[in-house]
Scaffold this active site. Structure first.
Site, short mmCIF file in Angstrom:
data_model
loop_
_atom_site.label_atom_id
_atom_site.label_comp_id
_atom_site.label_asym_id
_atom_site.label_seq_id
_atom_site.Cartn_x
_atom_site.Cartn_y
_atom_site.Cartn_z
N CYS A 2 -2.00 -2.69 7.59
CA CYS A 2 -1.87 -3.60 6.46
C CYS A 2 -0.55 -4.35 6.41
O CYS A 2 -0.51 -5.49 5.97
CB CYS A 2 -2.16 -2.84 5.17
N ASP B 237 0.79 -1.24 0.00
CA ASP B 237 0.00 0.00 0.00
C ASP B 237 0.82 1.29 0.00
O ASP B 237 0.48 2.24 0.72
CB ASP B 237 -0.97 0.01 1.19
N LYS C 197 -6.67 -4.97 -3.45
CA LYS C 197 -7.42 -5.56 -2.34
C LYS C 197 -8.44 -4.58 -1.81
O LYS C 197 -8.35 -3.38 -2.09
CB LYS C 197 -6.46 -5.99 -1.23
C1 VGL Z 1 -4.75 0.75 5.57
C2 VGL Z 1 -6.36 1.66 6.92
C3 VGL Z 1 -7.30 1.49 5.94
C4 VGL Z 1 -3.31 0.35 5.39
C5 VGL Z 1 -5.69 0.55 4.58
O1 VGL Z 1 -2.86 0.22 4.23
O2 VGL Z 1 -2.61 0.16 6.41
N1 VGL Z 1 -5.10 1.28 6.74
N2 VGL Z 1 -6.95 0.93 4.77
#
Ligand code: VGL
Ligand code: ZN
Length: 180
Positions: free
Chosen positions: A135, A13, A96
């Site tokens: 994540c 991410d 995802k």
């Molecule tokens: C994430 C909160 C919501 C992350 C993703 O990538 O850590 N955190 N969506």
């Protein structure tokens, strides 16, 4: 530590949304870009990047009763990988959290990442990216659940730290026997 042909790099991410100008900024989030670019070459052909990729009515957003502001909405610049990340070094991007009714912190949840790694003969993953306490942690723990060894690259991660210390605690939880 020697990187083996059966090792993969998992970049979690590293998107605009989690960097300082994004909609769900992780403090210092863009600091992970350089270290990840530097180690990519060691994993050539075995670099997997996850991308949080939500519909605009996703269940994790406040309007739907979720904990987060709207973020990483599909097909918006906010959801793109950070422009500084060396895209040509990434073998495959795995999206995802793509279904409105289901969240996915882990790159293994609702994706075929485990199958892709298995098909590529991968037995150990090195994990970095954003955010340590969500994540990255979920992805590392799921990698272990999928039978892989997992090493979290602390220097290539940053935490949200909703509660101070969350990132450090997440790293501790990832440093368990079997998760090496
Ligand atoms: C994430 C909160 C919501 C992350 C993703 O990538 O850590 N955190 N969506
Ligand atoms: Zn999300």
């Amino acid at each position: 530590m020697t990187v083996e042909p059966t090792d993969a790099l998992l970049i979690v991410d590293v998107q605009n949304t989690f960097c300082p100008a994004g909609t769900l900024p992780v403090p210092d989030g863009d600091a992970v870009v350089e270290p990840l670019n530097q180690i990519m070459a060691l994993f050539a052909g075995r670099v997997y990047a996850t991308q949080d990729w939500h519909p605009d009515n996703h269940c994790s957003f406040g309007a739907q009763g979720g904990p987060w502001p709207p973020h990483a909405v599909q097909n918006t610049p906010d959801a793109e990988l950070h422009p500084g990340l060396n895209r040509s070094g990434i073998t495959e991007v795995v999206q995802k959290g793509t279904l409105s009714e289901r969240d996915a912190y882990s790159g293994f949840e609702g994706t075929d990442l485990a199958g892709k790694l298995r098909a590529a003969g991968i037995t150990r993953v090195f994990v970095g990216g954003l955010a340590t306490d969500y994540c990255v942690k979920a992805t590392a723990l799921d990698a272990r659940a999928a039978g892989l060894k997992a090493v979290v690259l602390a220097d290539a991660c940053r935490a949200v730290d909703v509660t101070p210390g969350d990132g450090e605690r997440a790293l501790m939880q990832c440093r368990q026997p079997g998760l090496r």
